[in-house]
Design an enzyme around this catalytic site. Structure first.
Site, PDB file in Angstrom:
ATOM      1  N   ASP A  76       0.916  -1.164  -0.172  1.00 18.16           N
ATOM      2  CA  ASP A  76      -0.123   0.033  -0.171  1.00 18.16           C
ATOM      3  C   ASP A  76       0.887   1.245   0.015  1.00 18.16           C
ATOM      4  OD1 ASP A  76      -2.412  -1.193  -0.193  1.00 18.16           O
ATOM      5  OD2 ASP A  76      -2.902  -1.037   2.046  1.00 18.16           O
ATOM      6  N   TYR A  78       7.430 -10.183   6.809  1.00 15.49           N
ATOM      7  CA  TYR A  78       7.189  -8.675   7.123  1.00 15.49           C
ATOM      8  C   TYR A  78       7.793  -8.246   8.413  1.00 15.49           C
ATOM      9  CZ  TYR A  78       3.755  -8.067   3.015  1.00 15.49           C
ATOM     10  OH  TYR A  78       3.039  -8.134   1.912  1.00 15.49           O
TER      11      TYR A  78
END
Length: 246
Positions: A53, A111
């Site tokens: 994003d 992540y």
């Protein structure tokens, strides 16, 4: 045609995200622009391990593209970096079999999420989530252990998630403190939209003593986004590493 796999890094601060969008600056757009120049105006489609994003960073995003050019593997990073902006870099490149796909061949993704618990630091404002509260790292690690394994993560993904199957497997989940920084690390076979950010936002509530660690188990069972915590902001998130079979 040759298939080239690249590992890239980018600072997501000034991007509208990875995926191409009309009238907006994206990482994919910059990569395809550079490749078009190298291919003398011919369009080259780039495929990535997944989308990130706006404001989300990547240390180890993986892409692939097909090319008729005979440029040696070791020269691709230099050729692309000469044409890319300063906030995107190609770290390495190698030719791979045509059966390889940056997205569909993924086995694991890692992540990391960075949280700053000290005084506000103007130089880190785009790279860490400022969260100036006392937190219990042991309590947060206890909460994260409930996420390890195969679960339906409906409660930990955005209501905008388009996929029907929300079952994912988390292999590793931990948070460590380094000075005034907390580093969350999650490794899984895949992640849903906003999943890492919602996990971080919820586990920070455990760290502050607003929830008990065992609530994570209940949140998973309820399969309801509204029972989990807030979504942590994008600028603390990093796509750190993508793993494939050798």
């Amino acid at each position: 045609m040759r298939r080239i796999k690249c590992t890239i890094a980018y600072d997501g601060t000034n991007f509208a995200g990875y995926q191409i969008q009309q009238q907006k600056r994206t990482v994919q757009g910059e990569l395809e622009r550079a490749l078009s120049i190298i291919h003398k105006g011919q369009f080259v489609r780039v495929y990535a391990s997944g989308r990130t994003d706006a404001t989300v960073h990547a240390y180890g995003q993986v892409i692939h593209f097909d090319t008729p050019l005979t440029i040696p593997d070791e020269r691709w990073p230099k050729a692309l970096n000469a044409l890319l902006p300063d906030d995107v870099i190609v770290k390495e490149a190698s030719e791979v079999p045509s059966s390889f796909h940056a997205r569909f061949s993924v086995k694991k993704k890692e992540y990391r999420y960075r949280v700053w618990i000290g005084e506000k630091n103007v130089f880190l404002r785009h790279y860490v989530y400022h969260h100036p509260y006392d937190v219990s790292v042991p309590a947060m690690n206890e909460a994260l252990r409930y996420l390890i394994g195969t679960h339906d993560f409906t409660s930990f993904c955005s209501a905008k998630t388009e996929v029907d199957d929300k079952v994912r497997t988390i292999y590793e989940a931990e948070v460590v403190q380094e000075g005034e920084e907390l580093i969350f690390r999650l490794v899984g076979n895949g992640f849903l939209y906003n999943m890492v950010r919602i996990i971080v936002g919820t586990v920070l509530e455990v760290g502050r003593g607003e929830r008990c660690a065992e609530e994570i188990k209940t949140i998973l069972e309820q399969k309801n986004r509204s029972v989990a915590g807030k979504t942590a902001p994008g600028h603390g998130l990093y796509l750190w590493h993508v793993s494939y079979d050798n």
